[in-house]
Design a protein around this motif. Structure first.
Motif, mmCIF file in Angstrom:
data_model
loop_
_atom_site.group_PDB
_atom_site.id
_atom_site.type_symbol
_atom_site.label_atom_id
_atom_site.label_comp_id
_atom_site.label_asym_id
_atom_site.label_seq_id
_atom_site.Cartn_x
_atom_site.Cartn_y
_atom_site.Cartn_z
ATOM 1 N N ASN A 274 19.202 38.131 162.843
ATOM 2 C CA ASN A 274 20.261 37.981 161.845
ATOM 3 C C ASN A 274 19.858 38.427 160.447
ATOM 4 O O ASN A 274 20.672 38.349 159.528
ATOM 5 N N VAL A 275 18.621 38.865 160.274
ATOM 6 C CA VAL A 275 18.157 39.299 158.951
ATOM 7 C C VAL A 275 17.285 40.533 159.113
ATOM 8 O O VAL A 275 16.399 40.569 159.965
ATOM 9 N N SER A 276 17.547 41.539 158.297
ATOM 10 C CA SER A 276 16.709 42.741 158.269
ATOM 11 C C SER A 276 16.369 43.050 156.821
ATOM 12 O O SER A 276 17.221 42.920 155.934
ATOM 13 N N THR A 277 15.132 43.471 156.596
ATOM 14 C CA THR A 277 14.671 43.728 155.236
ATOM 15 C C THR A 277 14.047 45.108 155.140
ATOM 16 O O THR A 277 13.244 45.489 155.979
ATOM 17 N N LEU A 278 14.424 45.841 154.117
ATOM 18 C CA LEU A 278 13.851 47.157 153.828
ATOM 19 C C LEU A 278 13.065 47.061 152.540
ATOM 20 O O LEU A 278 13.577 46.582 151.523
ATOM 21 N N PHE A 279 11.818 47.528 152.563
ATOM 22 C CA PHE A 279 10.978 47.543 151.381
ATOM 23 C C PHE A 279 10.652 48.986 151.028
ATOM 24 O O PHE A 279 10.215 49.753 151.897
ATOM 25 N N LEU A 280 10.839 49.343 149.783
ATOM 26 C CA LEU A 280 10.525 50.676 149.294
ATOM 27 C C LEU A 280 9.504 50.551 148.167
ATOM 28 O O LEU A 280 9.682 49.747 147.245
ATOM 29 N N ARG A 281 8.457 51.365 148.257
ATOM 30 C CA ARG A 281 7.436 51.378 147.209
ATOM 31 C C ARG A 281 7.259 52.804 146.719
ATOM 32 O O ARG A 281 6.810 53.677 147.468
ATOM 33 N N ASP A 282 7.638 53.038 145.474
ATOM 34 C CA ASP A 282 7.459 54.342 144.846
ATOM 35 C C ASP A 282 6.457 54.170 143.711
ATOM 36 O O ASP A 282 6.801 53.704 142.623
ATOM 37 N N GLY A 283 5.211 54.547 143.970
ATOM 38 C CA GLY A 283 4.170 54.319 142.973
ATOM 39 C C GLY A 283 3.975 52.831 142.757
ATOM 40 O O GLY A 283 3.635 52.090 143.676
ATOM 41 N N SER A 284 4.217 52.375 141.537
ATOM 42 C CA SER A 284 4.049 50.964 141.214
ATOM 43 C C SER A 284 5.380 50.221 141.149
ATOM 44 O O SER A 284 5.438 49.100 140.671
ATOM 45 N N THR A 285 6.447 50.852 141.626
ATOM 46 C CA THR A 285 7.764 50.214 141.658
ATOM 47 C C THR A 285 8.059 49.749 143.082
ATOM 48 O O THR A 285 8.001 50.539 144.025
ATOM 49 N N ASN A 286 8.376 48.473 143.220
ATOM 50 C CA ASN A 286 8.651 47.891 144.536
ATOM 51 C C ASN A 286 10.085 47.386 144.602
ATOM 52 O O ASN A 286 10.519 46.624 143.728
ATOM 53 N N LEU A 287 10.803 47.812 145.632
ATOM 54 C CA LEU A 287 12.187 47.398 145.827
ATOM 55 C C LEU A 287 12.318 46.674 147.155
ATOM 56 O O LEU A 287 11.674 47.030 148.137
ATOM 57 N N THR A 288 13.200 45.675 147.182
ATOM 58 C CA THR A 288 13.500 44.950 148.406
ATOM 59 C C THR A 288 15.005 44.899 148.608
ATOM 60 O O THR A 288 15.749 44.592 147.682
ATOM 61 N N PHE A 289 15.435 45.202 149.830
ATOM 62 C CA PHE A 289 16.842 45.093 150.208
ATOM 63 C C PHE A 289 16.910 44.209 151.450
ATOM 64 O O PHE A 289 16.363 44.569 152.497
ATOM 65 N N MET A 290 17.583 43.081 151.350
ATOM 66 C CA MET A 290 17.702 42.184 152.490
ATOM 67 C C MET A 290 19.151 42.144 152.980
ATOM 68 O O MET A 290 20.077 41.921 152.196
ATOM 69 N N PHE A 291 19.324 42.386 154.283
ATOM 70 C CA PHE A 291 20.641 42.392 154.901
ATOM 71 C C PHE A 291 20.776 41.193 155.828
ATOM 72 O O PHE A 291 19.829 40.808 156.521
ATOM 73 N N VAL A 292 21.964 40.624 155.864
ATOM 74 C CA VAL A 292 22.250 39.461 156.700
ATOM 75 C C VAL A 292 23.380 39.815 157.660
ATOM 76 O O VAL A 292 24.339 40.498 157.287
ATOM 77 N N LEU A 293 23.253 39.362 158.906
ATOM 78 C CA LEU A 293 24.298 39.548 159.916
ATOM 79 C C LEU A 293 24.953 38.210 160.196
ATOM 80 O O LEU A 293 24.285 37.227 160.505
ATOM 81 N N ASN A 294 26.282 38.183 160.087
ATOM 82 C CA ASN A 294 27.021 36.940 160.304
ATOM 83 C C ASN A 294 28.321 37.270 161.021
ATOM 84 O O ASN A 294 29.169 38.000 160.485
ATOM 85 N N ASP A 295 28.480 36.750 162.222
ATOM 86 C CA ASP A 295 29.696 36.964 163.004
ATOM 87 C C ASP A 295 30.003 38.458 163.159
ATOM 88 O O ASP A 295 31.122 38.912 162.923
ATOM 89 N N LYS A 296 28.960 39.225 163.547
ATOM 90 C CA LYS A 296 29.058 40.661 163.819
ATOM 91 C C LYS A 296 29.428 41.485 162.584
ATOM 92 O O LYS A 296 29.824 42.642 162.699
ATOM 93 N N LYS A 297 29.267 40.900 161.409
ATOM 94 C CA LYS A 297 29.462 41.620 160.150
ATOM 95 C C LYS A 297 28.172 41.513 159.339
ATOM 96 O O LYS A 297 27.582 40.439 159.248
ATOM 97 N N PHE A 298 27.737 42.636 158.748
ATOM 98 C CA PHE A 298 26.533 42.595 157.939
ATOM 99 C C PHE A 298 26.856 42.904 156.482
ATOM 100 O O PHE A 298 27.898 43.491 156.171
ATOM 101 N N TYR A 299 25.952 42.511 155.602
ATOM 102 C CA TYR A 299 26.096 42.824 154.187
ATOM 103 C C TYR A 299 24.729 42.727 153.516
ATOM 104 O O TYR A 299 23.803 42.102 154.032
ATOM 105 N N LEU A 300 24.618 43.364 152.371
ATOM 106 C CA LEU A 300 23.395 43.314 151.566
ATOM 107 C C LEU A 300 23.427 42.033 150.751
ATOM 108 O O LEU A 300 24.242 41.887 149.840
ATOM 109 N N SER A 301 22.529 41.093 151.080
ATOM 110 C CA SER A 301 22.576 39.766 150.457
ATOM 111 C C SER A 301 21.598 39.607 149.304
ATOM 112 O O SER A 301 21.753 38.709 148.486
#
Length: 410
Positions: A274-301
């Motif tokens: 029910n949760v997927s996370t994408l991590f991006l690292r460009d040099g010294s910049t770190n980004l996190t995107f966490m997605f949640v699945l609820n009742d067959k619908k997902f969104y960036l939480s």
């Protein structure tokens, strides 16, 4: 311990698990306190994933990800320590699992002296078909978690501590022992991963994400380049993303706008039911995107960021990029993902599918509202032009008919 010391001498290949992470509800950053009476001596805020390789009943190997859930609690064995006992934080979670941080200090610094993980191998819901049922404890004294006294150890990036066939991956981490007050200290010692160097982490002033004076003007770069990123689980793609990203950061009375370069960006992540996370690292910049699945619908939480100059921001209450399980969310139009008053992301040519990826390819596309709105305008303009042409044509035919009716035969 026979589980992790077979004569096969298997090596744990460090599952590339990521920053700002936590798969269980991922980027869950729990707060844990150890007290002596009313005095807090240890405080920790962190996300953690524990990757374990174990032997099945058929002697095959299996790797499972045990995540620190939001139900995790401070165990009663935790202690502030005394002259002969070191401070200890024990976090209990699941069916008999625990994560322990044992601290020590000298005249100027403190550190996590030993990191230990205890796993209940008889927990069949986690360790399916395990050949060993006895509890297993592994530990390491090479944690890299060290800070100056009266400062908070802070590490937003993904950092992994390797034990014996067990990897513990931290992110969104703030830890402090020997607290001088009842909360984190105002100053922080930033980890090397956040500052992007191999030099010792410096003592810094606290992270401040708000300014009182108007930000200094900045030059906006050209549109960013589109990059394609993926996350795998058991050698299969579980998350796909294609996007061009531009960051807007206001920090220390200055607004900075810069692009994420896909050529230099390293992607990693974690997928769960029910949760997927994408991590991006460009040099010294770190980004996190966490997605949640609820009742067959997902969104960036949740979106999080950490940079080398000490800036960090996140928001765990977002509802962006809504889509359906097994399909991909697509938005060609530029859209702004606002995280808070000092951080936002301009996203271009975006396509993402955090769940239900099949054969490593995007599923059927679901267009965003912006693209649909952008299509409405050309349709309206086209219809208006068609109507105008039709009116002109009718008027021409009527006029031509009347002019013919005015002639007489001689």
């Amino acid at each position: 311990m026979a589980l992790l010391h077979s004569n096969k001498q298997l090596r744990f290949a460090g599952v590339a698990l990521i920053s700002f992470l936590s798969c269980f509800t991922s980027v869950f950053a729990g707060t844990f306190e150890v007290k002596n009476g009313n005095n807090t001596c240890i405080m920790a805020e962190l996300s953690a994933n524990i990757s374990v390789k174990y032997i099945l009943k058929d002697e095959q190997m299996n790797t499972v990800l045990v995540a620190l859930p939001d139900s995790a609690t401070v165990d009663n064995s935790s202690t502030c320590g005394n002259a002969t006992v070191s401070p200890l934080l024990v976090i209990h979670f699941g069916d008999g699992h625990s994560l322990s941080l044992n601290f020590s200090r000298n005249a100027s610094d403190y550190r996590v002296d030993t990191l230990s993980v205890t796993l209940n191998m008889s927990d069949s819901a986690v360790f399916v078909n395990s050949s060993v049922k006895a509890p297993m404890t592994v530990s390491s004294s090479s944690t890299g978690i060290q800070a100056s006294l009266n400062t908070t150890y802070r590490c937003m990036s993904v950092t992994t501590v390797t034990l014996n066939n067990v990897n513990v991956t931290f992110s969104n981490m703030r830890v402090e022992a020997y607290l001088p007050a009842a909360n984190f200290s105002k100053e922080a010692t930033v980890c090397n991963a956040d500052i992007g160097t191999s030099t010792p982490a410096p003592k810094t002033t606290p992270v401040t994400t708000a300014t009182t004076a108007p930000p200094a003007p900045t030059t906006v770069p050209t549109n960013p380049t589109t990059g394609t990123y993926n996350v795998t689980k058991s050698n299969e793609t579980c998350l796909l993303a294609k996007m061009a990203l531009q960051l807007n950061i206001t920090y220390q009375n200055k607004t900075t706008v810069f692009n994420i370069n896909p050529v230099t960006t390293v992607a990693s992540g974690v997928c769960d039911t029910n949760v997927s996370t994408l991590f991006l690292r460009d040099g010294s910049t770190n980004l996190t995107f966490m997605f949640v699945l609820n009742d067959k619908k997902f969104y960036l939480s949740e979106i999080g960021v950490a940079t080398s100059d000490g800036f960090a921001a996140d928001n765990k209450n977002l509802t962006y990029l809504r889509g359906t399980l097994g399909r991909s969310y697509v938005c060609s139009a530029e859209q702004t993902l606002t995280v808070n008053s000092v951080f936002s992301i301009n996203a271009f040519h975006l396509q993402v599918q955090p769940f239900g990826v099949s054969n490593g390819k995007f599923g059927t596309a679901e267009d965003c509202q912006l693209d649909e709105d952008n299509m409405v305008i050309p349709i309206i303009v086209g219809a208006a032009l068609a109507g105008l042409v039709l009116i002109v044509l009718i008027a021409y035919l009527i006029g031509r008919k009347r002019s013919h009716a005015g002639y007489q035969t001689i």
